[in-house]
Design a protein around this motif. Sequence first.
Motif, PDB file in Angstrom:
ATOM      1  N   GLU A 162       0.833  -1.208   0.000  1.00  0.00           N
ATOM      2  CA  GLU A 162       0.000   0.000   0.000  1.00  0.00           C
ATOM      3  C   GLU A 162       0.869   1.259   0.000  1.00  0.00           C
ATOM      4  N   ARG A 163       1.956   1.215   0.753  1.00  0.00           N
ATOM      5  CA  ARG A 163       2.855   2.374   0.780  1.00  0.00           C
ATOM      6  C   ARG A 163       3.441   2.648  -0.598  1.00  0.00           C
ATOM      7  N   GLN A 164       3.818   1.604  -1.306  1.00  0.00           N
ATOM      8  CA  GLN A 164       4.372   1.752  -2.643  1.00  0.00           C
ATOM      9  C   GLN A 164       3.322   2.309  -3.607  1.00  0.00           C
ATOM     10  N   LYS A 165       2.105   1.856  -3.478  1.00  0.00           N
ATOM     11  CA  LYS A 165       1.027   2.375  -4.325  1.00  0.00           C
ATOM     12  C   LYS A 165       0.777   3.856  -4.029  1.00  0.00           C
ATOM     13  N   THR A 166       0.767   4.218  -2.755  1.00  0.00           N
ATOM     14  CA  THR A 166       0.561   5.614  -2.360  1.00  0.00           C
ATOM     15  C   THR A 166       1.686   6.496  -2.899  1.00  0.00           C
ATOM     16  N   SER A 167       2.918   6.035  -2.757  1.00  0.00           N
ATOM     17  CA  SER A 167       4.061   6.798  -3.265  1.00  0.00           C
ATOM     18  C   SER A 167       3.984   6.945  -4.776  1.00  0.00           C
ATOM     19  N   SER A 168       3.573   5.903  -5.450  1.00  0.00           N
ATOM     20  CA  SER A 168       3.450   5.955  -6.905  1.00  0.00           C
ATOM     21  C   SER A 168       2.426   6.996  -7.328  1.00  0.00           C
ATOM     22  N   ARG A 169       1.291   7.016  -6.656  1.00  0.00           N
ATOM     23  CA  ARG A 169       0.255   8.008  -6.976  1.00  0.00           C
ATOM     24  C   ARG A 169       0.769   9.428  -6.771  1.00  0.00           C
ATOM     25  N   LYS A 170       1.530   9.616  -5.709  1.00  0.00           N
ATOM     26  CA  LYS A 170       2.099  10.933  -5.415  1.00  0.00           C
ATOM     27  C   LYS A 170       3.061  11.372  -6.516  1.00  0.00           C
ATOM     28  N   VAL A 171       3.889  10.452  -6.948  1.00  0.00           N
ATOM     29  CA  VAL A 171       4.860  10.757  -8.003  1.00  0.00           C
ATOM     30  C   VAL A 171       4.131  11.064  -9.309  1.00  0.00           C
ATOM     31  N   ILE A 172       3.132  10.275  -9.622  1.00  0.00           N
ATOM     32  CA  ILE A 172       2.369  10.494 -10.855  1.00  0.00           C
ATOM     33  C   ILE A 172       1.724  11.872 -10.841  1.00  0.00           C
ATOM     34  N   SER A 173       1.083  12.195  -9.750  1.00  0.00           N
ATOM     35  CA  SER A 173       0.421  13.493  -9.634  1.00  0.00           C
ATOM     36  C   SER A 173       1.424  14.627  -9.837  1.00  0.00           C
ATOM     37  N   HIS A 174       2.584  14.499  -9.218  1.00  0.00           N
ATOM     38  CA  HIS A 174       3.625  15.529  -9.334  1.00  0.00           C
ATOM     39  C   HIS A 174       4.078  15.675 -10.784  1.00  0.00           C
ATOM     40  N   LEU A 175       4.347  14.578 -11.432  1.00  0.00           N
ATOM     41  CA  LEU A 175       4.836  14.642 -12.805  1.00  0.00           C
ATOM     42  C   LEU A 175       3.774  15.178 -13.758  1.00  0.00           C
ATOM     43  N   GLU A 176       2.533  14.755 -13.558  1.00  0.00           N
ATOM     44  CA  GLU A 176       1.459  15.241 -14.428  1.00  0.00           C
ATOM     45  C   GLU A 176       1.301  16.756 -14.330  1.00  0.00           C
ATOM     46  N   THR A 177       1.432  17.291 -13.123  1.00  0.00           N
ATOM     47  CA  THR A 177       1.200  18.724 -12.940  1.00  0.00           C
ATOM     48  C   THR A 177       2.457  19.579 -13.068  1.00  0.00           C
ATOM     49  N   LYS A 178       3.597  19.077 -12.614  1.00  0.00           N
ATOM     50  CA  LYS A 178       4.821  19.888 -12.577  1.00  0.00           C
ATOM     51  C   LYS A 178       5.779  19.615 -13.730  1.00  0.00           C
ATOM     52  N   LYS A 179       5.700  18.447 -14.331  1.00  0.00           N
ATOM     53  CA  LYS A 179       6.631  18.074 -15.402  1.00  0.00           C
ATOM     54  C   LYS A 179       5.879  17.336 -16.508  1.00  0.00           C
ATOM     55  N   PRO A 180       4.884  17.989 -17.103  1.00  0.00           N
ATOM     56  CA  PRO A 180       4.055  17.292 -18.103  1.00  0.00           C
ATOM     57  C   PRO A 180       4.824  16.819 -19.343  1.00  0.00           C
ATOM     58  N   ALA A 181       5.847  17.538 -19.755  1.00  0.00           N
ATOM     59  CA  ALA A 181       6.616  17.110 -20.928  1.00  0.00           C
ATOM     60  C   ALA A 181       7.356  15.808 -20.641  1.00  0.00           C
ATOM     61  N   GLU A 182       7.950  15.720 -19.462  1.00  0.00           N
ATOM     62  CA  GLU A 182       8.658  14.503 -19.082  1.00  0.00           C
ATOM     63  C   GLU A 182       7.678  13.360 -18.882  1.00  0.00           C
ATOM     64  N   TRP A 183       6.521  13.667 -18.309  1.00  0.00           N
ATOM     65  CA  TRP A 183       5.469  12.664 -18.108  1.00  0.00           C
ATOM     66  C   TRP A 183       5.066  12.072 -19.461  1.00  0.00           C
ATOM     67  N   LYS A 184       4.877  12.933 -20.463  1.00  0.00           N
ATOM     68  CA  LYS A 184       4.492  12.464 -21.796  1.00  0.00           C
ATOM     69  C   LYS A 184       5.578  11.559 -22.378  1.00  0.00           C
ATOM     70  N   LYS A 185       6.842  11.919 -22.191  1.00  0.00           N
ATOM     71  CA  LYS A 185       7.934  11.089 -22.694  1.00  0.00           C
ATOM     72  C   LYS A 185       7.919   9.710 -22.044  1.00  0.00           C
ATOM     73  N   LEU A 186       7.645   9.679 -20.743  1.00  0.00           N
ATOM     74  CA  LEU A 186       7.576   8.396 -20.041  1.00  0.00           C
ATOM     75  C   LEU A 186       6.417   7.551 -20.578  1.00  0.00           C
ATOM     76  N   LEU A 187       5.270   8.176 -20.768  1.00  0.00           N
ATOM     77  CA  LEU A 187       4.119   7.452 -21.309  1.00  0.00           C
ATOM     78  C   LEU A 187       4.408   6.954 -22.722  1.00  0.00           C
ATOM     79  N   ASP A 188       5.020   7.807 -23.535  1.00  0.00           N
ATOM     80  CA  ASP A 188       5.349   7.415 -24.907  1.00  0.00           C
ATOM     81  C   ASP A 188       6.289   6.211 -24.933  1.00  0.00           C
TER      82      ASP A 188
END
Length: 126
Positions: free
Chosen positions: A80-106
Amino acid sequence: MPSLSVSLLLIGLALTVVTSAQKYTDKFDNINVDQVLGNDRILNNYLKCLLDKGPCTQEGRELKKLLPDALKSNCEKCSERQKTSSRKVISHLETKKPAEWKKLLDKYDPQGIYKSKFEKLNKSAQ
């Protein structure tokens, strides 16, 4: 909360876990994810590692090995801790680093297959 997507799951896992047979180890669970997200130098190094644009730390190498299994299994081996941390990281990247987030998704989810699964799981967890 933003959807739990493939790429950030990767980064979250890279920051928090290493693989084992049944569950991912908690060896890196004590890493302060907020501190990493607040330090662009460290975060950018993880991103470069995941995008094959720079060297990897031990955690980064483990994350790259873990990623295919974590994506295929919808993070079934995550705590559960790993899932929570993952969600936090995702949220941060989506909002603060969208270009890098897109590269990761691509790179890690070009068809959006895993992102769609994670979005459904995240909505049901709310």
